[in-house]
Scaffold this motif. Sequence first.
Motif, short mmCIF file in Angstrom:
data_model
loop_
_atom_site.label_atom_id
_atom_site.label_comp_id
_atom_site.label_asym_id
_atom_site.label_seq_id
_atom_site.Cartn_x
_atom_site.Cartn_y
_atom_site.Cartn_z
N GLN A 38 -22.08 -24.69 55.80
CA GLN A 38 -22.28 -24.29 54.41
C GLN A 38 -23.17 -23.06 54.29
O GLN A 38 -22.89 -22.14 53.52
CB GLN A 38 -22.89 -25.43 53.61
CG GLN A 38 -21.88 -26.30 52.87
CD GLN A 38 -22.54 -27.09 51.76
OE1 GLN A 38 -23.68 -27.50 51.87
NE2 GLN A 38 -21.81 -27.29 50.69
N GLU A 39 -24.26 -23.05 55.04
CA GLU A 39 -25.20 -21.94 54.92
C GLU A 39 -24.58 -20.64 55.40
O GLU A 39 -24.84 -19.56 54.86
CB GLU A 39 -26.47 -22.25 55.69
CG GLU A 39 -27.68 -21.42 55.26
CD GLU A 39 -27.97 -21.55 53.77
OE1 GLU A 39 -28.37 -20.54 53.15
OE2 GLU A 39 -27.79 -22.66 53.22
N GLN A 40 -23.72 -20.73 56.40
CA GLN A 40 -23.02 -19.55 56.90
C GLN A 40 -22.11 -18.98 55.82
O GLN A 40 -22.10 -17.77 55.58
CB GLN A 40 -22.21 -19.92 58.14
CG GLN A 40 -21.48 -18.74 58.78
CD GLN A 40 -20.62 -19.18 59.95
OE1 GLN A 40 -20.10 -20.30 59.98
NE2 GLN A 40 -20.46 -18.31 60.93
N LEU A 41 -21.35 -19.84 55.15
CA LEU A 41 -20.46 -19.38 54.08
C LEU A 41 -21.27 -18.87 52.90
O LEU A 41 -20.92 -17.85 52.29
CB LEU A 41 -19.54 -20.51 53.64
CG LEU A 41 -18.58 -20.18 52.48
CD1 LEU A 41 -17.73 -18.95 52.80
CD2 LEU A 41 -17.69 -21.38 52.17
N ARG A 42 -22.36 -19.53 52.59
CA ARG A 42 -23.21 -19.08 51.48
C ARG A 42 -23.73 -17.67 51.74
O ARG A 42 -23.77 -16.83 50.84
CB ARG A 42 -24.36 -20.07 51.28
CG ARG A 42 -25.19 -19.81 50.03
CD ARG A 42 -26.23 -20.90 49.80
NE ARG A 42 -25.60 -22.13 49.31
CZ ARG A 42 -25.54 -23.26 49.99
NH1 ARG A 42 -26.05 -23.33 51.22
NH2 ARG A 42 -24.97 -24.33 49.46
N ASN A 43 -24.11 -17.38 52.96
CA ASN A 43 -24.60 -16.04 53.30
C ASN A 43 -23.50 -15.00 53.19
O ASN A 43 -23.73 -13.86 52.76
CB ASN A 43 -25.21 -16.04 54.69
CG ASN A 43 -26.55 -16.75 54.75
OD1 ASN A 43 -27.28 -16.81 53.75
ND2 ASN A 43 -26.89 -17.29 55.90
N LYS A 44 -22.27 -15.38 53.58
CA LYS A 44 -21.14 -14.46 53.45
C LYS A 44 -20.85 -14.18 51.98
O LYS A 44 -20.53 -13.04 51.60
CB LYS A 44 -19.91 -15.04 54.14
CG LYS A 44 -20.01 -15.07 55.66
CD LYS A 44 -18.81 -15.75 56.30
CE LYS A 44 -18.91 -15.76 57.82
NZ LYS A 44 -17.78 -16.49 58.44
N LEU A 45 -20.97 -15.20 51.16
CA LEU A 45 -20.77 -15.01 49.72
C LEU A 45 -21.83 -14.07 49.16
O LEU A 45 -21.52 -13.16 48.38
CB LEU A 45 -20.81 -16.36 49.01
CG LEU A 45 -20.76 -16.34 47.48
CD1 LEU A 45 -19.48 -15.69 46.98
CD2 LEU A 45 -20.91 -17.75 46.92
N LYS A 46 -23.08 -14.28 49.52
CA LYS A 46 -24.16 -13.41 49.05
C LYS A 46 -23.89 -11.95 49.43
O LYS A 46 -24.07 -11.04 48.61
CB LYS A 46 -25.50 -13.85 49.66
CG LYS A 46 -26.05 -15.14 49.10
CD LYS A 46 -27.36 -15.47 49.81
CE LYS A 46 -27.95 -16.79 49.33
NZ LYS A 46 -29.20 -17.14 50.05
N THR A 47 -23.46 -11.74 50.66
CA THR A 47 -23.18 -10.38 51.12
C THR A 47 -22.05 -9.74 50.32
O THR A 47 -22.12 -8.58 49.92
CB THR A 47 -22.83 -10.38 52.61
OG1 THR A 47 -23.94 -10.90 53.36
CG2 THR A 47 -22.51 -8.98 53.11
N ALA A 48 -20.99 -10.51 50.08
CA ALA A 48 -19.84 -9.98 49.34
C ALA A 48 -20.20 -9.66 47.90
O ALA A 48 -19.67 -8.70 47.31
CB ALA A 48 -18.69 -11.00 49.37
N LEU A 49 -21.10 -10.43 47.29
CA LEU A 49 -21.48 -10.21 45.90
C LEU A 49 -22.38 -8.98 45.74
O LEU A 49 -22.37 -8.33 44.70
CB LEU A 49 -22.21 -11.44 45.36
CG LEU A 49 -21.36 -12.69 45.13
CD1 LEU A 49 -22.24 -13.89 44.85
CD2 LEU A 49 -20.35 -12.47 44.00
N GLY A 50 -23.14 -8.64 46.78
CA GLY A 50 -24.06 -7.51 46.70
C GLY A 50 -25.47 -7.95 46.34
O GLY A 50 -25.67 -9.01 45.74
N SER A 51 -26.44 -7.12 46.70
CA SER A 51 -27.84 -7.42 46.44
C SER A 51 -28.30 -6.72 45.18
O SER A 51 -27.92 -5.58 44.90
CB SER A 51 -28.70 -6.97 47.62
OG SER A 51 -30.07 -7.12 47.31
N PHE A 52 -29.17 -7.41 44.41
CA PHE A 52 -29.66 -6.82 43.16
C PHE A 52 -31.17 -6.77 43.10
O PHE A 52 -31.75 -6.52 42.05
CB PHE A 52 -29.08 -7.59 41.97
CG PHE A 52 -27.60 -7.37 41.83
CD1 PHE A 52 -27.12 -6.31 41.09
CD2 PHE A 52 -26.70 -8.17 42.50
CE1 PHE A 52 -25.76 -6.06 41.01
CE2 PHE A 52 -25.33 -7.94 42.42
CZ PHE A 52 -24.86 -6.88 41.66
N GLU A 53 -31.81 -6.99 44.24
CA GLU A 53 -33.24 -6.76 44.32
C GLU A 53 -33.49 -5.27 44.48
O GLU A 53 -32.59 -4.50 44.82
CB GLU A 53 -33.84 -7.53 45.50
CG GLU A 53 -33.74 -9.04 45.36
CD GLU A 53 -34.32 -9.76 46.55
OE1 GLU A 53 -34.51 -9.10 47.60
OE2 GLU A 53 -34.57 -10.97 46.45
#
Length: 351
Positions: free
Chosen positions: A32-47
Amino acid sequence: MSFIWKPDLYLEKLYAETEVIRKRNGSDSQDQEQLRNKLKTALGSFEALDGTQPALDPVLLESTDLGDVIRERVEYSSADGLRVPAYVLIPKHGNGPFPAVLAWHGHGYGSREVVGLLPDGSEDTGALGIHRHFALELCRRGMIVIAPEIVGFGDRKLTWDTEQNPDTPNSCFPIAAALLLAGKTIAGLRGYEAIRSADYLTTRTDVDASRIGCMGLSGGGMVASLSAALDQRIQAAVICGYSNTYKRSILSRRHCLDNYIPGILLHAEMPELIGLIAPRALFIESGISDPLFPIDATEVTIERVSGIYASMGVQERFTSDLFEGRHEISGRRSFDWLAERLSAGGRAISS
């Protein structure tokens, strides 16, 4: 004219290739954490570039006594240069701190639509629309409900967009296009602002930060699903009129550009992304005659998500309701389910 001139077949093969890639990479069994990280990367960072984010700096703009509910309007910061206006509904009866719900509107005129207001801010006393004033319904069950204005709608449309066409329904496309050119997505921005909205809730002394849920319709269902997948403070989620597969919904017709996450099909289909909410509580609601998110694919998604919960030994935390209706909220079971899951202990004053 030859059918092969059209790109239909090519796109079908392209989707099939993503299925092969997902299977080859073992996406169905990936961590799950691996997929969650891939999702975060695909969405882009907003910090910010230095990894920081601005202080929330919340401001109370107005407060209205509705008899059984106090309706506040507040604003707070999300990313640098972005302020979020939101309505906060507070039960007048009961003892706080209260559980809290993030309420996400779909396409329409914005957050006013879910709190019982018309586009001009006056009280809506007419027939209920597809959102059913669901933020009010949840508040009347003993929960504080925040309804942020999703970027691109209502008071958050682009200035130049509304100047060119005052009647433009939203600014989703130009915002999404600008973000894509910068390596970001509007889905990511909306998910990020959802997390910041949860941050704001945790600063309120009348909110129990250990009992936070979310609910959204359509595009708001996307925000609810993504934010619940990414933010584990969200203990219970209701997704209305959205749970499906990309193949049968987003890729089968013209949809708003806010639905597209670059490269995501290389890692997961929509059911697996929704499955990232597990083992926390999840309720999927959908109308059997929804023309935008076909019921047969919703049923497939329910089966696949149910399998994820079963594999974790928490089958009882997942439920669904397919109701006689179209692209709309029902609430016939989901309102009380969410109150029960967050232990609101409230009872609806009106329905």
